[in-house]
Structure formats: C-alpha cells, structure tokens
Design a protein around this motif. Sequence first.
Motif, PDB file in Angstrom:
ATOM      1  N   PHE A   1      -7.008  -1.596  -4.316  1.00  0.00           N
ATOM      2  CA  PHE A   1      -6.285  -2.766  -3.833  1.00  0.00           C
ATOM      3  C   PHE A   1      -4.974  -2.349  -3.165  1.00  0.00           C
ATOM      4  N   ILE A   2      -4.251  -1.432  -3.781  1.00  0.00           N
ATOM      5  CA  ILE A   2      -2.965  -0.987  -3.232  1.00  0.00           C
ATOM      6  C   ILE A   2      -3.153  -0.375  -1.856  1.00  0.00           C
ATOM      7  N   PHE A   3      -4.148   0.481  -1.708  1.00  0.00           N
ATOM      8  CA  PHE A   3      -4.340   1.158  -0.426  1.00  0.00           C
ATOM      9  C   PHE A   3      -4.902   0.222   0.639  1.00  0.00           C
ATOM     10  N   VAL A   4      -5.747  -0.725   0.249  1.00  0.00           N
ATOM     11  CA  VAL A   4      -6.241  -1.700   1.225  1.00  0.00           C
ATOM     12  C   VAL A   4      -5.092  -2.555   1.744  1.00  0.00           C
ATOM     13  N   VAL A   5      -4.229  -3.014   0.831  1.00  0.00           N
ATOM     14  CA  VAL A   5      -3.066  -3.807   1.249  1.00  0.00           C
ATOM     15  C   VAL A   5      -2.155  -2.976   2.150  1.00  0.00           C
ATOM     16  N   LEU A   6      -1.956  -1.701   1.791  1.00  0.00           N
ATOM     17  CA  LEU A   6      -1.099  -0.828   2.597  1.00  0.00           C
ATOM     18  C   LEU A   6      -1.643  -0.688   4.015  1.00  0.00           C
ATOM     19  N   ALA A   7      -2.945  -0.446   4.132  1.00  0.00           N
ATOM     20  CA  ALA A   7      -3.550  -0.317   5.459  1.00  0.00           C
ATOM     21  C   ALA A   7      -3.452  -1.626   6.233  1.00  0.00           C
TER      22      ALA A   7
ATOM     23  N   VAL B   1       1.525  11.616   0.080  1.00  0.00           N
ATOM     24  CA  VAL B   1       0.798  12.177   1.226  1.00  0.00           C
ATOM     25  C   VAL B   1      -0.282  11.209   1.677  1.00  0.00           C
ATOM     26  N   TRP B   2      -1.052  10.698   0.705  1.00  0.00           N
ATOM     27  CA  TRP B   2      -2.105   9.747   1.045  1.00  0.00           C
ATOM     28  C   TRP B   2      -1.525   8.410   1.508  1.00  0.00           C
ATOM     29  N   CYS B   3      -0.350   8.075   1.033  1.00  0.00           N
ATOM     30  CA  CYS B   3       0.333   6.871   1.517  1.00  0.00           C
ATOM     31  C   CYS B   3       0.568   6.972   3.017  1.00  0.00           C
ATOM     32  N   GLY B   4       1.115   8.110   3.453  1.00  0.00           N
ATOM     33  CA  GLY B   4       1.334   8.305   4.882  1.00  0.00           C
ATOM     34  C   GLY B   4       0.045   8.298   5.679  1.00  0.00           C
ATOM     35  N   ALA B   5      -1.014   8.901   5.093  1.00  0.00           N
ATOM     36  CA  ALA B   5      -2.299   8.938   5.788  1.00  0.00           C
ATOM     37  C   ALA B   5      -2.874   7.534   5.956  1.00  0.00           C
ATOM     38  N   VAL B   6      -2.775   6.710   4.920  1.00  0.00           N
ATOM     39  CA  VAL B   6      -3.303   5.341   4.993  1.00  0.00           C
ATOM     40  C   VAL B   6      -2.476   4.497   5.961  1.00  0.00           C
ATOM     41  N   VAL B   7      -1.157   4.733   6.009  1.00  0.00           N
ATOM     42  CA  VAL B   7      -0.312   4.042   6.988  1.00  0.00           C
ATOM     43  C   VAL B   7      -0.820   4.307   8.401  1.00  0.00           C
ATOM     44  N   GLN B   8      -1.095   5.585   8.696  1.00  0.00           N
ATOM     45  CA  GLN B   8      -1.573   5.937  10.023  1.00  0.00           C
ATOM     46  C   GLN B   8      -2.976   5.407  10.276  1.00  0.00           C
ATOM     47  N   LEU B   9      -3.818   5.406   9.229  1.00  0.00           N
ATOM     48  CA  LEU B   9      -5.175   4.884   9.376  1.00  0.00           C
ATOM     49  C   LEU B   9      -5.147   3.392   9.701  1.00  0.00           C
TER      50      LEU B   9
ATOM     51  N   VAL C   1       7.583  -1.390   1.169  1.00  0.00           N
ATOM     52  CA  VAL C   1       8.533  -0.666   0.319  1.00  0.00           C
ATOM     53  C   VAL C   1       8.061  -0.667  -1.129  1.00  0.00           C
ATOM     54  N   THR C   2       7.560  -1.809  -1.599  1.00  0.00           N
ATOM     55  CA  THR C   2       7.055  -1.898  -2.967  1.00  0.00           C
ATOM     56  C   THR C   2       5.935  -0.889  -3.208  1.00  0.00           C
ATOM     57  N   ILE C   3       5.012  -0.788  -2.255  1.00  0.00           N
ATOM     58  CA  ILE C   3       3.922   0.170  -2.390  1.00  0.00           C
ATOM     59  C   ILE C   3       4.458   1.604  -2.370  1.00  0.00           C
ATOM     60  N   GLY C   4       5.425   1.865  -1.504  1.00  0.00           N
ATOM     61  CA  GLY C   4       6.011   3.193  -1.455  1.00  0.00           C
ATOM     62  C   GLY C   4       6.658   3.589  -2.775  1.00  0.00           C
TER      63      GLY C   4
ATOM     64  N   PRO D   1      13.709  -4.536  -7.218  1.00  0.00           N
ATOM     65  CA  PRO D   1      12.494  -3.721  -7.138  1.00  0.00           C
ATOM     66  C   PRO D   1      11.362  -4.283  -8.003  1.00  0.00           C
ATOM     67  N   VAL D   2      10.635  -5.240  -7.477  1.00  0.00           N
ATOM     68  CA  VAL D   2       9.514  -5.843  -8.204  1.00  0.00           C
ATOM     69  C   VAL D   2       8.241  -5.071  -7.887  1.00  0.00           C
ATOM     70  N   ARG D   3       7.486  -4.676  -8.939  1.00  0.00           N
ATOM     71  CA  ARG D   3       6.283  -3.869  -8.725  1.00  0.00           C
ATOM     72  C   ARG D   3       5.016  -4.618  -9.126  1.00  0.00           C
ATOM     73  N   SER D   4       5.099  -5.905  -9.237  1.00  0.00           N
ATOM     74  CA  SER D   4       3.945  -6.696  -9.634  1.00  0.00           C
ATOM     75  C   SER D   4       2.897  -6.700  -8.530  1.00  0.00           C
ATOM     76  N   LEU D   5       1.648  -6.367  -8.880  1.00  0.00           N
ATOM     77  CA  LEU D   5       0.575  -6.394  -7.898  1.00  0.00           C
ATOM     78  C   LEU D   5       0.252  -7.824  -7.481  1.00  0.00           C
ATOM     79  N   LYS D   6       0.456  -8.783  -8.389  1.00  0.00           N
ATOM     80  CA  LYS D   6       0.231 -10.184  -8.036  1.00  0.00           C
ATOM     81  C   LYS D   6       1.231 -10.639  -6.974  1.00  0.00           C
ATOM     82  N   LEU D   7       2.502 -10.262  -7.155  1.00  0.00           N
ATOM     83  CA  LEU D   7       3.506 -10.615  -6.153  1.00  0.00           C
ATOM     84  C   LEU D   7       3.203  -9.923  -4.831  1.00  0.00           C
ATOM     85  N   MET D   8       2.752  -8.671  -4.907  1.00  0.00           N
ATOM     86  CA  MET D   8       2.383  -7.944  -3.703  1.00  0.00           C
ATOM     87  C   MET D   8       1.285  -8.685  -2.950  1.00  0.00           C
ATOM     88  N   GLY D   9       0.277  -9.158  -3.687  1.00  0.00           N
ATOM     89  CA  GLY D   9      -0.803  -9.903  -3.053  1.00  0.00           C
ATOM     90  C   GLY D   9      -0.328 -11.213  -2.457  1.00  0.00           C
TER      91      GLY D   9
END
Length: 449
Positions: free
Chosen positions: A282-288, A410-418, A395-398, A336-344
Amino acid sequence: MSFRTHVLACMFGMGSWVAINGMWVELPLIVPQIPESWHLPSYLTVLIQAANVGPLLVTLLHYFRPGVVNEGAVIYGIAAVGCLACLLLAFLWHHTVEVAGARHSVPLLSLTFFLSVVDCTSSVTFLPFMMRLQPQYLTTYFIGEGLSGLVPALAALVQGVGVVHCHNATQKDNGTRVNASETGQQLEAHYQPANFSTQTFFIFLTAMMVACMCAFHLLNRHPSVRQEHMGNGYLAGQKEEPGLRLQSPLEPKPMVTPVNCHQGEQRSTFGSGTYSTTEVLFIFVVLAWVNALTNTVLPSVQTYSCLPYGNKAYHLAAAMGALANPLACFIAMFVPVRSLKLMGFLSLSGTGFGAYIMFVAAMSPCPLLVHSGSGTVLIVAAWILFVLTLSYVKVTIGVILRDEGHSALVWCGAVVQLGSMLGALTMFPLVSVHSLFTSGDPCNTRCPL
C-alpha cells in the motif's frame, strides 16, 4: 539539532531537481529561438524518461550487489556533471547543428539529457545518504527538494518569463493605420521582454548546483556535522577505517525478503518488520501514485487548466503551487503523523483536487466559470490544495521509509521515478500525439456566457 545542518540539508535537497525545474520554467524564452520550437517540451519528456537508466542502474546494483555502490562518490560525480552541464548550457543552449539536412539544438538536447540523468539519479542517492543524519533532517531535505521547484519559478517571475499583454492590432488601410476595434481585427499577444537573459538564468542554476555540491561536502566531511551522524554504519569516512565505509550502510533487516528466507512470519521482513506485506505494498502504490500525479500527470496540463482564466491565474497557480510543496514539508516537520489511514485519506483528497484540475483542463479553452472571478479562485485553490496534500503524503512516506532502513530509501527513490515515468508515458500520447487538450489564445479566445 544544529541549525547549520538544517541549512545544509535544505541546500542539498534543493540541488535534487533544480536544474530540470529551471529548464521547464525557462521554456517560454528558449523555444522562440530554437528550431524545435514548441515541440521541445515533448523532446524533454522523452529525454527525462530515458534518463531513468541512471536510477535503474543504481537500484539494480543495490539489489544484486549490495555494498558495491559508493554513494558518496556517485553523489560527487552527478553533482559535478550537473554543475558542468548547467554552465555549458549558459553558452551553448542556442547553438544548432545540422543533422540529416535540418538544424537541431543538439547541444541543448544533449546537455538536458545529462541534467536529467543527474536529477533522476538523485532520487536513489540523495535520500539514502540522509540515513547518515538524524531523522529530523530528512524533513528539512524534503523542504529543500520542494524549494528546487519554487526558487527557479521565482527567478523566472523576476525575469518576466511568459508575461503577456494584449494590444489592439493595427493594419494599414490605404496607408492609414486603423485601430482593431474599428475593423474587427483580432487582438495581438505581445510578450514582455525578459529582465535578464537566458544565459544569466543558466548561470544562476549553475550556482545552485555548486551550492548543492558544497552542502553535500560539508554534510559528509564537516567535523560538527559528523558528530551528528547516525552510528558507525552511516558515517562517511575513509574506506580503510573500520565501521566508516560508505559502501555498506547497516540496517536491521533487508528490505526485500531473500528467496531462501523462511516464510512463516505474520509481519513482513520489510525493514524493522513494523508493517505487513499488504501495508508495504500500500505504501509503495501510494508513493508511485502521488508522484505520478504531482511530477508528470497534472503538470502536463497546468497551462490548459489555468490559462483560460488569464495569465495572472496561471502565474499565481504556478507560484503558489510551488510554495505549497515546501510548506507541506514544513508542516510535516512539526506535525509528523504516520497513520496509514490519514495517508490514504490525504491521497484520496489530493486525487480529488487533481480530478477537478484535469476536468477543467479537458474543457479548455472554455471551462466552468471562465468569465467569473470565482473560477480563478477555484482553480488556484485547487492547485494549492492538490500540491499541499500530496506533498505531505510524500514526506510522510519518506519519514516512514527512513525508519525502515537504508535500502528502503533506495527503493523509495526508485518507486518515485517509476511513478513519474508511468505518468509521463500515459500523458505524453494524450497531450502531444492525440492532442486531447486544446489551448486557447491568450487574447482572442471567446467563450459563450
């Protein structure tokens, strides 16, 4: 925390995308003087996506040969290439070369490709480097990354890029110049001359890249900053010193589960194991998704969504949207809120604002409320809220991935570019090939009341 280190982290982040962002905002002054004309944005899109070979190579090396990539050397290298490319652009951007019987801006396109490699590769090198500093500095880095879009935009505003004035056209009728209002002739758009040259603008970008390299050097080597480094595994030092190697930063667990790992755990082996496999996905799909929207999909239709409401609406949306990015990072520093529900929830909200922007762009040159001031307010507010909400999500995902280890970033940067690449590949044919969006004349478009 050191204020000096915060400033250096911000300057370091500004160098991540400042060159390509600067190229985009300078287009109105570049395209009238090159053979490619307004086909240049399409060429830039292709070049930027081709430049993803840089982050792809770094990511594959991290995955298949962990510990081989010397991040410090890579960052020094790409920063130096960025400085040199910007400096050469200042003197060569308008030069052309004859290719297959036609003139082409070979120096401009070639140097832009190198700048694209630099900026794309920064996504998978700059972020992992920030693992060596205290977690609080990562948010400051994201503020700098947001400023990499704002600072060139402000410089372009000072330069007077794209400011247009509509004047009554005149024509000669038996030797007499006649006013357009008397003949029904259309108005003519006159673009305001720039306050300083394109060469000066590229020299300014060169200075920004030099500042980024100097900031990295101080973050990597300055004694007062080294005292704040996170443990021996993240220290930057001599290769021979035990525990000070750049090549193999330590983390509790690998981010990607090895094939021969046991499979009985309920929690994933992602970083610290805090998140399940479904949550990681879920985190990486949202990031992309959010990077596709903010980096390529919506920027490709910004002119279509704003210019029907006037040139001021366009510049205001661009400037305030660019300001909303670092503002979101600044808010994340204190909330700095890290809730996945808030992220969604924020992702859905930002997507909703983006859907309104896309709807308006699709109706160009005659969108809703085009003759009303409320239409201008709505489109500017939509751009601000779109950038603000999705920048906060990024920023929250980072911050979440920073806690999960070096390879997670590293994978965060890769998914950003993807995500950015998929967004560009989706919008390029819609905008440039099939021409699904229609732009209006800044002075002569007439819409029904």
